[in-house]
Design a protein around this motif. Structure first.
Motif, mmCIF file in Angstrom:
data_model
loop_
_atom_site.group_PDB
_atom_site.id
_atom_site.type_symbol
_atom_site.label_atom_id
_atom_site.label_comp_id
_atom_site.label_asym_id
_atom_site.label_seq_id
_atom_site.Cartn_x
_atom_site.Cartn_y
_atom_site.Cartn_z
ATOM 1 N N LEU A 59 92.027 2.563 34.463
ATOM 2 C CA LEU A 59 91.167 1.451 35.025
ATOM 3 C C LEU A 59 91.684 1.033 36.250
ATOM 4 O O LEU A 59 92.795 1.028 36.607
ATOM 5 N N ASP A 60 90.824 -0.058 36.736
ATOM 6 C CA ASP A 60 91.621 -0.871 37.886
ATOM 7 C C ASP A 60 90.915 -2.375 37.828
ATOM 8 O O ASP A 60 90.038 -2.583 37.288
ATOM 9 N N PRO A 93 87.295 -2.710 41.319
ATOM 10 C CA PRO A 93 87.082 -2.359 42.589
ATOM 11 C C PRO A 93 86.792 -0.732 42.407
ATOM 12 O O PRO A 93 86.286 -0.174 43.904
ATOM 13 N N ARG A 94 86.824 0.088 41.338
ATOM 14 C CA ARG A 94 86.313 1.465 41.318
ATOM 15 C C ARG A 94 84.789 1.569 41.273
ATOM 16 O O ARG A 94 84.475 2.554 41.865
ATOM 17 N N LYS A 95 84.074 0.575 40.840
ATOM 18 C CA LYS A 95 82.809 0.814 40.636
ATOM 19 C C LYS A 95 81.929 -0.166 41.525
ATOM 20 O O LYS A 95 80.667 0.155 41.727
ATOM 21 N N ILE A 96 82.519 -1.160 42.147
ATOM 22 C CA ILE A 96 81.505 -1.934 43.051
ATOM 23 C C ILE A 96 82.486 -2.654 44.095
ATOM 24 O O ILE A 96 83.695 -2.952 43.715
ATOM 25 N N SER A 97 82.136 -2.951 45.309
ATOM 26 C CA SER A 97 83.035 -3.676 46.311
ATOM 27 C C SER A 97 82.590 -4.941 46.035
ATOM 28 O O SER A 97 81.798 -5.629 45.553
ATOM 29 N N ARG A 98 83.729 -5.642 46.685
ATOM 30 C CA ARG A 98 83.847 -7.120 46.818
ATOM 31 C C ARG A 98 82.528 -7.727 47.374
ATOM 32 O O ARG A 98 82.206 -8.875 47.118
ATOM 33 N N ASP A 99 82.029 -7.030 48.536
ATOM 34 C CA ASP A 99 81.100 -7.405 49.208
ATOM 35 C C ASP A 99 79.714 -7.292 48.392
ATOM 36 O O ASP A 99 78.626 -8.215 48.512
ATOM 37 N N ASN A 100 79.418 -6.593 47.480
ATOM 38 C CA ASN A 100 78.454 -6.167 46.658
ATOM 39 C C ASN A 100 78.359 -6.917 45.483
ATOM 40 O O ASN A 100 77.227 -7.137 44.769
ATOM 41 N N LEU A 101 79.597 -7.513 44.947
ATOM 42 C CA LEU A 101 79.642 -8.333 43.779
ATOM 43 C C LEU A 101 78.952 -9.790 43.964
ATOM 44 O O LEU A 101 78.864 -10.150 44.800
ATOM 45 N N GLN A 102 78.120 -9.890 42.761
ATOM 46 C CA GLN A 102 77.303 -10.892 42.653
ATOM 47 C C GLN A 102 77.942 -11.998 41.683
ATOM 48 O O GLN A 102 77.505 -13.082 41.606
ATOM 49 N N LEU A 103 78.712 -11.576 40.822
ATOM 50 C CA LEU A 103 79.234 -12.370 39.885
ATOM 51 C C LEU A 103 78.169 -13.017 38.758
ATOM 52 O O LEU A 103 78.155 -14.277 38.851
ATOM 53 N N SER A 125 76.361 -1.117 30.713
ATOM 54 C CA SER A 125 75.782 -0.144 31.773
ATOM 55 C C SER A 125 76.170 -1.174 33.022
ATOM 56 O O SER A 125 75.768 -0.526 34.399
ATOM 57 N N GLY A 126 76.805 -2.108 33.049
ATOM 58 C CA GLY A 126 77.183 -2.750 34.491
ATOM 59 C C GLY A 126 78.331 -2.359 34.883
ATOM 60 O O GLY A 126 78.979 -1.637 34.208
ATOM 61 N N PRO A 127 78.498 -2.173 36.300
ATOM 62 C CA PRO A 127 79.799 -1.754 36.854
ATOM 63 C C PRO A 127 81.199 -2.314 36.428
ATOM 64 O O PRO A 127 82.129 -1.541 36.473
ATOM 65 N N CYS A 128 81.366 -3.408 35.652
ATOM 66 C CA CYS A 128 82.443 -4.061 35.503
ATOM 67 C C CYS A 128 82.501 -4.037 33.781
ATOM 68 O O CYS A 128 83.374 -4.793 33.310
ATOM 69 N N HIS A 129 81.960 -3.341 33.347
ATOM 70 C CA HIS A 129 81.642 -3.564 31.850
ATOM 71 C C HIS A 129 82.794 -2.720 31.180
ATOM 72 O O HIS A 129 83.441 -3.209 30.166
ATOM 73 N N GLU A 130 83.288 -1.488 31.647
ATOM 74 C CA GLU A 130 84.772 -1.066 31.103
ATOM 75 C C GLU A 130 86.111 -1.820 31.367
ATOM 76 O O GLU A 130 86.737 -2.196 30.420
#
Length: 230
Positions: free
Chosen positions: A49-50, A122-132, A140-145
């Motif tokens: 992971l990352d 950062p593998r699943k979503i970019s910092r610019d697209n992240l909404q927190l 099913s969210g990009p940071c769930h794992e």
């Protein structure tokens, strides 16, 4: 223009002194938190992971700018479901309480300490697209794992989630990690009287509502946090 802030005995607790912090990427961290974070990151990557940091240290002045922008309607207010709120429908006390759902009062943010970080995958979503928002960390969210890994392993490195449902004054934040060995001492050392000295002379919106409630706000939003293994 802001009025000069008074000298504090422990300015690092209130975001007024970052001299003891060290640079990491685009932020600053407490040295002990940085060592622990790098060890955790290595372990995460070894598991395929990352992790990356989207927010670390935040100064008093930065937090003040966020607060004033939200209090004046220049930045959108969100409710506990992350839905926009019309500021024109709220009185001053309601505005304060709505801001505090997601944003700290200047001087009270754990991001002032260099012990707390907002993280993402950062593998699943970019910092610019992240909404927190919670949906990014839930099933099913990009940071769930990553979130699942952290729930099971972050404590091994001294990190935990301080904002949890029913265990903290701040709304649950699945992205917010705290380095407990240092942050817990800072929580205990935090003084509402010192914060009052800091806030009284400056230009902060809604001051007339905030200052009379300051002790209660500190107890609820600074002192009332989850503890590890809760």
């Amino acid at each position: 223009m802001l009025v000069a802030k008074p000298k504090l005995t422990q300015p690092h607790l209130y975001g007024c002194d970052a001299s003891a912090l060290v640079p990491y990427q685009t932020t600053l961290l407490h040295p002990d938190a940085l060592i622990a974070y790098e060890q955790m990151k290595h372990s995460i990557q070894a598991d395929g992971l990352d992790i990356d940091i989207c927010s670390g240290y935040r100064s008093f002045d930065k937090q003040l700018a966020i607060w004033n922008a939200k209090a004046s309607g220049q930045r959108v207010l969100l409710d506990k479901h992350s839905k926009p709120v019309d500021i024109k429908t709220l009185n001053q006390t309601e505005i304060v309480d709505t801001i505090l759902i997601w944003s700290a009062l200047p001087g009270t943010s754990r991001h002032h300490w260099g012990t707390d970080i907002d993280v993402f995958d950062p593998r699943k979503i970019s910092r610019d697209n992240l909404q927190l928002v919670s949906a990014e960390y839930q099933h099913s969210g990009p940071c769930h794992e990553l979130y699942s890994w952290l729930k099971s392993n972050a404590f091994k490195f001294g990190f935990y989630f301080p904002f949890q449902q029913g265990k903290s004054g701040v709304s649950p934040e699945e992205w917010h990690l705290s380095y407990f060995p240092v942050a817990q001492q800072y929580t205990e050392d935090f003084c509402s009287d010192t914060l009052l000295t800091l806030l009284t002379p400056i230009e902060i919106h809604l001051k007339q509502d905030v200052l009379p409630r300051l002790n209660a706000l500190v107890q609820h939003y600074v002192k009332y946090v989850a503890r590890p293994n809760q």
